[in-house]
Motif scaffolding. Structure first.
Motif, mmCIF file in Angstrom:
data_model
loop_
_atom_site.group_PDB
_atom_site.id
_atom_site.type_symbol
_atom_site.label_atom_id
_atom_site.label_comp_id
_atom_site.label_asym_id
_atom_site.label_seq_id
_atom_site.Cartn_x
_atom_site.Cartn_y
_atom_site.Cartn_z
ATOM 1 N N ALA A 1 55.410 18.241 126.431
ATOM 2 C CA ALA A 1 55.452 17.266 125.337
ATOM 3 C C ALA A 1 54.586 17.701 124.152
ATOM 4 O O ALA A 1 54.887 17.373 123.009
ATOM 5 C CB ALA A 1 55.009 15.898 125.843
ATOM 6 N N ASP A 2 53.509 18.466 124.445
ATOM 7 C CA ASP A 2 52.635 18.935 123.369
ATOM 8 C C ASP A 2 53.186 20.181 122.670
ATOM 9 O O ASP A 2 52.554 20.739 121.778
ATOM 10 C CB ASP A 2 51.227 19.198 123.903
ATOM 11 C CG ASP A 2 51.172 20.291 124.964
ATOM 12 O OD1 ASP A 2 52.202 20.928 125.258
ATOM 13 O OD2 ASP A 2 50.068 20.504 125.516
ATOM 14 N N GLY A 3 54.379 20.637 123.101
ATOM 15 C CA GLY A 3 55.008 21.787 122.477
ATOM 16 C C GLY A 3 54.640 23.131 123.094
ATOM 17 O O GLY A 3 55.201 24.148 122.728
ATOM 18 N N VAL A 4 53.687 23.122 124.024
ATOM 19 C CA VAL A 4 53.252 24.367 124.654
ATOM 20 C C VAL A 4 54.152 24.685 125.852
ATOM 21 O O VAL A 4 54.397 23.818 126.694
ATOM 22 C CB VAL A 4 51.776 24.273 125.109
ATOM 23 C CG1 VAL A 4 51.349 25.531 125.840
ATOM 24 C CG2 VAL A 4 50.865 24.006 123.911
ATOM 25 N N THR A 5 54.636 25.908 125.898
ATOM 26 C CA THR A 5 55.459 26.349 127.020
ATOM 27 C C THR A 5 54.542 26.813 128.147
ATOM 28 O O THR A 5 53.758 27.743 127.970
ATOM 29 C CB THR A 5 56.402 27.490 126.590
ATOM 30 O OG1 THR A 5 57.285 26.977 125.588
ATOM 31 C CG2 THR A 5 57.206 28.025 127.761
ATOM 32 N N ARG A 6 54.651 26.131 129.269
ATOM 33 C CA ARG A 6 53.829 26.473 130.436
ATOM 34 C C ARG A 6 54.671 26.899 131.628
ATOM 35 O O ARG A 6 54.165 27.072 132.721
ATOM 36 C CB ARG A 6 52.943 25.290 130.805
ATOM 37 C CG ARG A 6 51.887 24.999 129.755
ATOM 38 C CD ARG A 6 50.878 23.949 130.218
ATOM 39 N NE ARG A 6 49.924 23.677 129.157
ATOM 40 C CZ ARG A 6 50.100 22.770 128.199
ATOM 41 N NH1 ARG A 6 51.189 22.031 128.161
ATOM 42 N NH2 ARG A 6 49.190 22.595 127.263
ATOM 43 N N GLY A 7 55.968 27.088 131.394
ATOM 44 C CA GLY A 7 56.854 27.538 132.454
ATOM 45 C C GLY A 7 58.048 28.260 131.879
ATOM 46 O O GLY A 7 58.513 27.940 130.781
ATOM 47 N N VAL A 8 58.510 29.269 132.616
ATOM 48 C CA VAL A 8 59.715 29.998 132.247
ATOM 49 C C VAL A 8 60.492 30.316 133.514
ATOM 50 O O VAL A 8 59.958 30.275 134.623
ATOM 51 C CB VAL A 8 59.415 31.308 131.475
ATOM 52 C CG1 VAL A 8 58.679 31.029 130.172
ATOM 53 C CG2 VAL A 8 58.665 32.299 132.336
ATOM 54 N N ALA A 9 61.753 30.637 133.336
ATOM 55 C CA ALA A 9 62.585 31.107 134.439
ATOM 56 C C ALA A 9 63.432 32.246 133.913
ATOM 57 O O ALA A 9 63.663 32.366 132.709
ATOM 58 C CB ALA A 9 63.466 29.984 134.974
ATOM 59 N N GLY A 10 63.896 33.072 134.835
ATOM 60 C CA GLY A 10 64.729 34.179 134.418
ATOM 61 C C GLY A 10 65.271 34.969 135.583
ATOM 62 O O GLY A 10 65.235 34.517 136.731
ATOM 63 N N THR A 11 65.738 36.143 135.245
ATOM 64 C CA THR A 11 66.425 36.981 136.214
ATOM 65 C C THR A 11 65.739 38.340 136.331
ATOM 66 O O THR A 11 64.955 38.729 135.471
ATOM 67 C CB THR A 11 67.885 37.200 135.785
ATOM 68 O OG1 THR A 11 67.890 37.850 134.502
ATOM 69 C CG2 THR A 11 68.637 35.887 135.693
ATOM 70 N N ALA A 12 66.085 39.028 137.404
ATOM 71 C CA ALA A 12 65.640 40.407 137.590
ATOM 72 C C ALA A 12 66.777 41.162 138.272
ATOM 73 O O ALA A 12 67.502 40.582 139.091
ATOM 74 C CB ALA A 12 64.369 40.465 138.427
ATOM 75 N N PRO A 13 66.963 42.434 137.935
ATOM 76 C CA PRO A 13 68.025 43.213 138.552
ATOM 77 C C PRO A 13 67.935 43.183 140.081
ATOM 78 O O PRO A 13 66.853 43.314 140.649
ATOM 79 C CB PRO A 13 67.787 44.632 138.015
ATOM 80 C CG PRO A 13 67.041 44.432 136.735
ATOM 81 C CD PRO A 13 66.183 43.219 136.967
ATOM 82 N N GLY A 14 69.071 42.968 140.716
ATOM 83 C CA GLY A 14 69.134 42.984 142.171
ATOM 84 C C GLY A 14 69.000 41.635 142.828
ATOM 85 O O GLY A 14 69.228 41.504 144.028
ATOM 86 N N LEU A 15 68.656 40.598 142.066
ATOM 87 C CA LEU A 15 68.477 39.273 142.669
ATOM 88 C C LEU A 15 69.738 38.420 142.616
ATOM 89 O O LEU A 15 69.717 37.273 143.067
ATOM 90 C CB LEU A 15 67.322 38.527 142.011
ATOM 91 C CG LEU A 15 65.930 39.089 142.269
ATOM 92 C CD1 LEU A 15 64.872 38.214 141.602
ATOM 93 C CD2 LEU A 15 65.651 39.216 143.752
ATOM 94 N N GLY A 16 70.801 38.942 142.048
ATOM 95 C CA GLY A 16 72.030 38.162 141.971
ATOM 96 C C GLY A 16 71.799 36.881 141.180
ATOM 97 O O GLY A 16 71.231 36.908 140.094
ATOM 98 N N ASP A 17 72.220 35.762 141.735
ATOM 99 C CA ASP A 17 72.080 34.471 141.057
ATOM 100 C C ASP A 17 70.712 33.824 141.255
ATOM 101 O O ASP A 17 70.423 32.797 140.657
ATOM 102 C CB ASP A 17 73.163 33.505 141.548
ATOM 103 C CG ASP A 17 74.550 33.939 141.110
ATOM 104 O OD1 ASP A 17 74.667 34.620 140.068
ATOM 105 O OD2 ASP A 17 75.517 33.600 141.813
ATOM 106 N N THR A 18 69.887 34.385 142.123
ATOM 107 C CA THR A 18 68.567 33.803 142.379
ATOM 108 C C THR A 18 67.636 34.089 141.210
ATOM 109 O O THR A 18 67.464 35.244 140.809
ATOM 110 C CB THR A 18 67.959 34.354 143.680
ATOM 111 O OG1 THR A 18 68.846 34.081 144.761
ATOM 112 C CG2 THR A 18 66.608 33.724 143.963
ATOM 113 N N MET A 19 67.048 33.033 140.669
ATOM 114 C CA MET A 19 66.126 33.182 139.540
ATOM 115 C C MET A 19 64.681 33.168 140.027
ATOM 116 O O MET A 19 64.380 32.678 141.115
ATOM 117 C CB MET A 19 66.331 32.052 138.542
ATOM 118 C CG MET A 19 67.673 32.101 137.837
ATOM 119 S SD MET A 19 67.815 30.897 136.485
ATOM 120 C CE MET A 19 67.687 29.364 137.371
ATOM 121 N N ILE A 20 63.806 33.704 139.191
ATOM 122 C CA ILE A 20 62.363 33.607 139.395
ATOM 123 C C ILE A 20 61.840 32.697 138.302
ATOM 124 O O ILE A 20 62.222 32.823 137.136
ATOM 125 C CB ILE A 20 61.666 34.978 139.285
ATOM 126 C CG1 ILE A 20 62.243 35.971 140.290
ATOM 127 C CG2 ILE A 20 60.163 34.825 139.502
ATOM 128 C CD1 ILE A 20 61.696 37.383 140.121
#
Length: 148
Positions: A41-60
């Motif tokens: 709510a304060d505009g600060v990003t404290r989390g991200v998600a994404g991908t890595a080669p070899g993980l298929g559809d599973t995100m980190i």
């Protein structure tokens, strides 16, 4: 009524103390790329998600949570899979190239294993799908089959 089944792992979430440092480290080591961010709510990003080669559809996902990150130091909640011993040895060489301290290649319970820590001290495993065929069941801390 039929018992519902799982269809895989959607994402793993790792607590971190410094989001930028962790994203950079996982990017360098695993090729992680951010695909989503979670601003507060304060505009600060404290989390991200994404991908890595070899993980298929599973995100980190990474979430700033210093207390959880401290509590996870030395713990190994996830083992990333590789095919075989040659892949473990290639990863060992890559980690050496990056200057990341690691274990020797280990003949684990059923396959080969490489152990190292992320920047917050979370222990990561690279574990092979291929099995070495060595019976380790007599060794403390190693797995043994359970009869059903």
């Amino acid at each position: 009524m039929n018992k519902p089944i799982l269809s895989g792992i959607h994402h793993i979430k790792i607590p971190v103390t410094d989001l930028a440092r962790s994203v950079a480290w996982y990017g360098e080591v695993f090729g992680f790329e951010t695909t989503m961010e979670f601003p507060e709510a304060d505009g600060v990003t404290r989390g991200v998600a994404g991908t890595a080669p070899g993980l298929g559809d599973t995100m980190i996902a990474f979430r700033v949570n210093p207390k959880a990150a401290e509590g996870c130091q030395g713990f190994d909640p996830v083992s990333f899979a590789v095919d075989g011993k040659d892949d473990i040895e290639a990863w060992a060489a890559r980690l050496d190239e990056l200057g990341i301290r690691r274990s020797p290649v280990i003949e684990a319970s059923i396959g080969w294993l490489l152990v190292f820590d992320d920047p917050d001290g979370l222990t990561l495993h690279l574990y092979s799908w291929d099995q070495h065929g060595i019976d380790q069941s007599h060794r403390p801390g190693y797995g043994r089959a359970v009869a059903h």
